[in-house]
Design a protein around this motif. Structure first.
Motif, mmCIF file in Angstrom:
data_model
loop_
_atom_site.group_PDB
_atom_site.id
_atom_site.type_symbol
_atom_site.label_atom_id
_atom_site.label_comp_id
_atom_site.label_asym_id
_atom_site.label_seq_id
_atom_site.Cartn_x
_atom_site.Cartn_y
_atom_site.Cartn_z
ATOM 1 N N THR A 92 0.832 -1.201 0.000
ATOM 2 C CA THR A 92 0.000 0.000 0.000
ATOM 3 C C THR A 92 0.866 1.251 0.000
ATOM 4 N N GLU A 93 1.847 1.276 0.880
ATOM 5 C CA GLU A 93 2.709 2.452 1.008
ATOM 6 C C GLU A 93 3.550 2.658 -0.246
ATOM 7 N N ALA A 94 4.115 1.575 -0.780
ATOM 8 C CA ALA A 94 4.969 1.680 -1.960
ATOM 9 C C ALA A 94 4.171 2.123 -3.190
ATOM 10 N N LEU A 95 2.975 1.579 -3.360
ATOM 11 C CA LEU A 95 2.148 1.961 -4.500
ATOM 12 C C LEU A 95 1.712 3.420 -4.401
ATOM 13 N N THR A 96 1.350 3.834 -3.206
ATOM 14 C CA THR A 96 0.937 5.228 -3.009
ATOM 15 C C THR A 96 2.093 6.177 -3.306
ATOM 16 N N ALA A 97 3.264 5.845 -2.768
ATOM 17 C CA ALA A 97 4.438 6.692 -2.999
ATOM 18 C C ALA A 97 4.842 6.689 -4.467
ATOM 19 N N GLY A 98 4.584 5.581 -5.150
ATOM 20 C CA GLY A 98 4.968 5.465 -6.554
ATOM 21 C C GLY A 98 4.016 6.137 -7.518
ATOM 22 N N GLY A 99 2.903 6.648 -7.017
ATOM 23 C CA GLY A 99 2.004 7.400 -7.874
ATOM 24 C C GLY A 99 0.839 6.623 -8.447
ATOM 25 N N VAL A 100 0.547 5.447 -7.902
ATOM 26 C CA VAL A 100 -0.633 4.724 -8.364
ATOM 27 C C VAL A 100 -1.882 5.541 -8.057
ATOM 28 N N ASN A 101 -2.800 5.563 -8.997
ATOM 29 C CA ASN A 101 -4.073 6.256 -8.803
ATOM 30 C C ASN A 101 -5.039 5.296 -8.127
ATOM 31 N N TRP A 102 -5.240 5.469 -6.814
ATOM 32 C CA TRP A 102 -6.139 4.596 -6.055
ATOM 33 C C TRP A 102 -7.579 5.093 -6.198
ATOM 34 N N CYS A 103 -8.449 4.209 -6.645
ATOM 35 C CA CYS A 103 -9.875 4.509 -6.673
ATOM 36 C C CYS A 103 -10.538 3.601 -5.654
ATOM 37 N N GLU A 104 -10.589 4.080 -4.406
ATOM 38 C CA GLU A 104 -11.132 3.285 -3.318
ATOM 39 C C GLU A 104 -12.655 3.307 -3.328
ATOM 40 N N HIS A 105 -13.238 2.269 -2.739
ATOM 41 C CA HIS A 105 -14.698 2.165 -2.635
ATOM 42 C C HIS A 105 -15.362 2.377 -4.001
#
Length: 357
Positions: free
Chosen positions: A167-180
């Motif tokens: 979670t932390e690595a993907l967020t820091a890497g710029g993944v566009n999270w579309c939660e819920h």
């Protein structure tokens, strides 16, 4: 060439694919019904043992061969994530121990026979234990068991720490999270949301049971686990207790915490852990080590693992679309093979696209 990639489902496969593709320089959008904490993922409800020997006894030889890949693959990924996030992710390869009570020794013998039938070329790696040798490996088991098996090539990893690091690595890497955000359908280069279709260069379907409408034969297999804190227990490697009706597994975690499980139910129920399962797991656990009597139950989790009719994973691909599913009960053991197979298919179809263009 950078491509826009939509991944539907942020469970174990979705996160691993997102990380691998992000590291290749692609733009990744990750859709999931839950939050980035992964509270809805089956990946949370797992002992995350890397146990090709103990799993192949009731599976195909391919499960063993693919599982061996995981033993070398996971330490490399854990090192990458630790470097990026600074998180300590327990990942051990110090073997596992299989034991049985005197009345159940026939089940231990049967397990050996199964191994002999499926992986006869690997039996030199299976060590029979007497009480003295068991005491060297796991001293606290020697008081109750006078024999067993040692599978030195097996191991485990801490799935909670791993998912948090991803979670932390993907967020820091710029993944566009579309939660819920629910994805109802996946097609080549498209995902369908509540508001309609969104277009990408690629769409990857990792929705697990959410893909039932688009993947024929997909079903759920319920699993239940307990998380315990047991200060009076000191086991250093995964332990399997053979039993006529189930195989109890105990997987260690840092801080004398343990993941306990055994249940495998052909059901898609997402109800909480049942009283019957609790009683069976805890009574068997106490018979393994009396120190568990003073343990505290920190969590009781239940979830359904996606499985195909043959209980083997599936990677389906066409230009602009990958469907990856069916890890069954082998999620952490087989996901390295599945991810690498999917990436190879991704590269192959990209090459074909370039040639045809």
């Amino acid at each position: 060439m950078t491509q826009s990639i939509a991944i539907a489902g942020a469970g174990l496969l979705g996160r691993l694919m997102a990380w691998k593709l992000l590291c290749r320089g692609h733009s990744v959008t990750l859709f999931d019904n839950g939050s980035r904490q992964g509270e809805l993922s089956a990946a949370r409800v797992a002992a995350s043992m890397l146990a090709p020997y103990t799993e192949v006894a009731s599976a195909e030889r391919r499960v063993f061969d693919w599982g061996l890949q995981a033993l070398d693959w996971w330490p490399g990924l854990v090192a990458e994530l630790t470097e990026v996030t600074g998180r300590d992710i327990a990942c051990a390869r110090n073997g596992s121990v299989v034991v049985a009570h005197d009345l159940d020794k026939a089940n231990l013998r049967h397990f050996q026979q199964q191994l002999q039938a499926v992986v006869p070329d690997q039996m030199a790696r299976v060590e029979s234990l007497n009480r003295a040798r068991l005491a060297e490996l796991e001293p606290e088991l020697a008081a109750r068991f006078n024999e067993g098996l040692y599978l030195p090539d097996e191991g485990y990893l801490d799935n909670t720490a791993l998912l948090a690091a991803l979670t932390e690595a993907l967020t820091a890497g710029g993944v566009n999270w579309c939660e819920h955000t629910a994805v109802s359908e996946v097609a080549p280069g498209q995902v369908k949301l509540e508001g309609g279709w969104q277009a990408f260069d690629w769409a990857i379907d990792c929705r697990g049971l959410g893909a039932k409408d688009q993947l024929t034969g997909l079903r759920g297999v319920r699993g239940e686990v307990l998380w315990l804190h047991a200060p009076e227990v000191d086991l250093t490697r995964p332990v399997r207790l053979m039993h006529p009706r189930y195989k109890l597994y105990v997987s260690p975690r840092p801080g004398r915490r343990y993941v306990i499980g055994a249940t495998e139910i052909e059901s898609e129920s997402m109800a909480p852990v049942t009283v019957r399962s609790n009683l069976e797991l805890l009574s068997a656990l106490y018979s393994l080590h009396s120190g568990f009597a003073e343990a505290t139950v920190e969590h009781a989790f239940a979830h359904c693992r996606p499985a195909m009719p043959d209980n083997l994973p599936v990677v389906q691909g066409e230009t602009g679309l990958l469907r990856i599913n069916g890890l069954y009960r082998h999620g952490y053991l087989l996901s390295p093979h599945v991810v690498e197979t999917a990436l190879a298919r991704f590269d192959e179809m990209n090459d074909l696209r370039r040639v045809s263009a």
